[in-house]
Design a protein around this motif. Sequence first.
Motif, mmCIF file in Angstrom:
data_model
loop_
_atom_site.group_PDB
_atom_site.id
_atom_site.type_symbol
_atom_site.label_atom_id
_atom_site.label_comp_id
_atom_site.label_asym_id
_atom_site.label_seq_id
_atom_site.Cartn_x
_atom_site.Cartn_y
_atom_site.Cartn_z
ATOM 1 N N ALA A 63 0.464 -1.005 -0.271
ATOM 2 C CA ALA A 63 0.183 0.315 0.121
ATOM 3 C C ALA A 63 0.798 1.317 -0.206
ATOM 4 O O ALA A 63 0.338 2.537 -1.161
ATOM 5 N N ARG A 64 2.334 1.355 0.990
ATOM 6 C CA ARG A 64 2.743 2.290 1.394
ATOM 7 C C ARG A 64 3.267 2.562 -0.088
ATOM 8 O O ARG A 64 4.371 3.647 -1.260
ATOM 9 N N ILE A 65 3.735 1.003 -1.236
ATOM 10 C CA ILE A 65 4.824 2.228 -2.269
ATOM 11 C C ILE A 65 3.717 1.661 -3.971
ATOM 12 O O ILE A 65 4.272 2.277 -4.403
ATOM 13 N N TYR A 66 2.486 0.919 -3.693
ATOM 14 C CA TYR A 66 1.918 1.037 -5.068
ATOM 15 C C TYR A 66 0.650 2.238 -4.724
ATOM 16 O O TYR A 66 0.115 1.889 -5.611
ATOM 17 N N VAL B 152 -3.934 -4.224 3.708
ATOM 18 C CA VAL B 152 -3.615 -3.031 2.562
ATOM 19 C C VAL B 152 -4.547 -2.429 3.548
ATOM 20 O O VAL B 152 -4.445 -0.674 2.955
ATOM 21 N N LEU B 153 -5.511 -2.478 3.967
ATOM 22 C CA LEU B 153 -6.859 -1.662 4.285
ATOM 23 C C LEU B 153 -6.295 -1.533 5.612
ATOM 24 O O LEU B 153 -6.331 -0.177 5.590
ATOM 25 N N ALA B 154 -4.977 -1.619 6.746
ATOM 26 C CA ALA B 154 -5.186 -0.907 7.521
ATOM 27 C C ALA B 154 -3.717 -0.068 7.146
ATOM 28 O O ALA B 154 -3.992 1.340 8.236
ATOM 29 N N ALA B 155 -3.100 0.032 6.080
ATOM 30 C CA ALA B 155 -2.766 0.921 6.037
ATOM 31 C C ALA B 155 -3.394 1.818 5.022
ATOM 32 O O ALA B 155 -2.550 3.027 5.587
#
Length: 153
Positions: free
Chosen positions: A124-127, A148-151
């Motif tokens: 999630a941070r990268i893409y 992903v949802l947590a990020a």
Amino acid sequence: MKHSTTPQTRRGHRGGPARRIGRTLALVLPVVLVLSGTLAVTRVNWTGSPSSSVLAASDVSSAEVSAKTVSRAPQDVLRDQLITELQKKDPGVVLTHLQQAVNGHPSLARHCAAIARSLGQAAARIYGVPRAQSYARPVCDTSFASGVLAARG
């Protein structure tokens, strides 16, 4: 009656130099073997990491050894490798490698969800969340998607 020309030893007689050497070895040899075995064990690389330096037991306190061992557990090494790979390849490839690692080493199965969650957060941070979410699939109980949802929040 014939008498022998060889001198007979009496009980309690000390004997010759060979007997003294034998007694000395009987006392010294076990001590030498124990010490050499102890030193050999302290020089073995028990971490499994070929790049780490070999340390003598007196060089590092037990707290430092246990801290290094805990921080480089197999699941931590795998997670770090996969996150590094995630920066070069898409999350689908990385999730496939995670599944292969767990299949190859079943002891990692209990850590699979945590690793997949970490991969989801990193993806999630990268893409970005939408693109990272598109790679979600049921590897390790959909933990990648929950990462992903947590990020996101």
